[in-house]
Motif scaffolding. Structure first.
Motif, PDB file in Angstrom:
ATOM      1  N   GLN A 275       0.836  -1.199   0.000  1.00 14.90           N
ATOM      2  CA  GLN A 275       0.000   0.000   0.000  1.00 14.90           C
ATOM      3  C   GLN A 275       0.872   1.251   0.000  1.00 14.90           C
ATOM      4  N   LEU A 276       0.479   2.248  -0.815  1.00 15.12           N
ATOM      5  CA  LEU A 276       1.284   3.473  -0.962  1.00 15.12           C
ATOM      6  C   LEU A 276       0.513   4.739  -0.604  1.00 15.12           C
ATOM      7  N   PHE A 277      -0.726   4.618  -0.120  1.00 15.37           N
ATOM      8  CA  PHE A 277      -1.560   5.805   0.068  1.00 15.37           C
ATOM      9  C   PHE A 277      -0.989   6.790   1.078  1.00 15.37           C
ATOM     10  N   HIS A 278      -0.142   6.301   2.005  1.00 14.57           N
ATOM     11  CA  HIS A 278       0.358   7.187   3.049  1.00 14.57           C
ATOM     12  C   HIS A 278       1.347   8.218   2.488  1.00 14.57           C
ATOM     13  N   TRP A 279       1.979   7.925   1.326  1.00 14.27           N
ATOM     14  CA  TRP A 279       2.912   8.897   0.762  1.00 14.27           C
ATOM     15  C   TRP A 279       2.199  10.155   0.250  1.00 14.27           C
ATOM     16  N   PRO A 280       1.205  10.050  -0.661  1.00 15.45           N
ATOM     17  CA  PRO A 280       0.516  11.283  -1.089  1.00 15.45           C
ATOM     18  C   PRO A 280      -0.225  11.956   0.064  1.00 15.45           C
TER      19      PRO A 280
END
Length: 338
Positions: free
Chosen positions: A305-310
């Motif tokens: 999961q990558l949502f925490h970056w944006p």
């Protein structure tokens, strides 16, 4: 490969422009006193090019914040390369006793006292590490039964869950063995019929819950689930001397060996009695040697999961934007107070 779980969220990108065009502007309030040369006075104190750059910066920052929020809401994730899963394995549900009696320190390793829970945790951790190709789940029980991890090939997560186990994380005042078996059956019944195994570890007797161990074993037999039970408790107590602590004397265990053996036998499984750490290791080695079942070839692709970056970028930009909007005098006072 980058993928978005909810790509339709990008339809919300033009939402600020739509609101800007459709929502009527607030009515302008005329000043009570009109000064004919007010505009000239303002121009004396403001640089028009500086104001333009500032407005452009605000516009770009707000647009970037909104873009990051929309991207985060679409749940971006990185899909890794396909991973081949071995074509042999078993579906195992580990059902572990977390009652307070598991803290009894009646197990020994080189004249060092260990609690039943410490021994169970160490042996189970090693057992999970060897489970390549198997699918595991974790059920905990004491006064009530809880599903900690559903059946999964993600052994790293199961290993982490085992490492984080602590007595007291659930109500430890009783032992609901029957309910724990029932809950494990409920999840195992969704797996293929020919390789469903339940491994129960307990040190006590059933004194809570709705189901008795024999009633639960009957359900397991009906569902075609094989149940192995491990009873863990020493028959010796610790004796301290000037040479240290050592096992000595006979101790009456609370385990209902007869009922546990009958319950395991009803399902075609085995009942093991672990009185020492060596017994526990030997039992799990024996369970480890059980014949794995042939399965259809499977692959899976790991997801990150990558949502925490944006989302983090949006929060950081919002903070910087709020900071830049503060008057210089206010920022200076805030800096002095720090």
């Amino acid at each position: 490969m980058l993928e978005f779980s909810w790509p339709w969220v990008f339809l919300a990108l033009p939402l600020p422009l739509i609101i800007y065009w459709l929502v009527p502007r607030a009515p302008r309030q005329d000043a009570a006193l009109r000064v004919p040369f007010y505009r000239q006075l303002v121009q004396l104190h403001t640089d028009s090019s500086h104001q333009y750059n500032k407005n452009l910066f605000l516009l770009i920052a707000c647009a970037l914040i909104w873009l990051m929020v929309v991207i985060a809401s679409s749940r971006p994730q990185w899909i890794g390369d396909p991973v081949q899963i071995p074509t042999t394995g078993r579906d195992m549900m580990l059902t572990l006793d977390m009652s307070g009696s598991m803290e009894a320190r009646d197990m020994f390793l080189n004249n060092t006292q260990l609690s039943r829970f410490q021994v169970m945790k160490a042996v189970i951790s090693d057992f999970v590490e060897k489970r390549t190709g198997d699918r595991l789940g974790l059920t905990l029980f004491a006064a009530h039964a809880y599903m900690l991890t559903p059946m999964t090939y993600d052994l790293a997560t199961v290993q982490q869950m085992v490492d984080e186990l602590e007595i007291g994380m659930i109500d430890e005042s009783a032992t609901a063995i029957g309910d724990a078996i029932g809950l494990s059956i409920r999840h195992l019944r969704q797996q293929p019929e020919n390789n469903r195994i339940l491994i129960l570890l307990t040190d006590g007797i059933n004194n809570a819950g709705e189901l008795t161990p024999l009633q639960a074993a009957q359900l397991a037999r009906t569902e075609g689930i094989k149940m192995h039970i491990v009873g863990v408790a020493s028959d010796q107590f610790a004796q301290r001397s000037m040479f240290g602590t050592r096992a000595s004397g006979a101790l009456v265990s609370e385990i209902d060996d007869e009922t546990m053996a009958e319950a395991a036998e009803m399902t075609g499984g085995l009942y093991f009695r672990a009185r020492t750490l060596e017994d526990m290791i030997s039992i799990y080695d024996e369970l480890d040697q059980m014949e794995p079942i042939e399965q259809d070839e499977q692959t899976y692709r790991p997801e990150t999961q990558l949502f925490h970056w944006p989302l983090g970028i949006a929060l950081l930009l919002s903070f910087l934007l709020a900071l830049s909007a503060m008057p210089a005098a206010t920022r200076a006072r805030a800096g002095d107070s720090v």
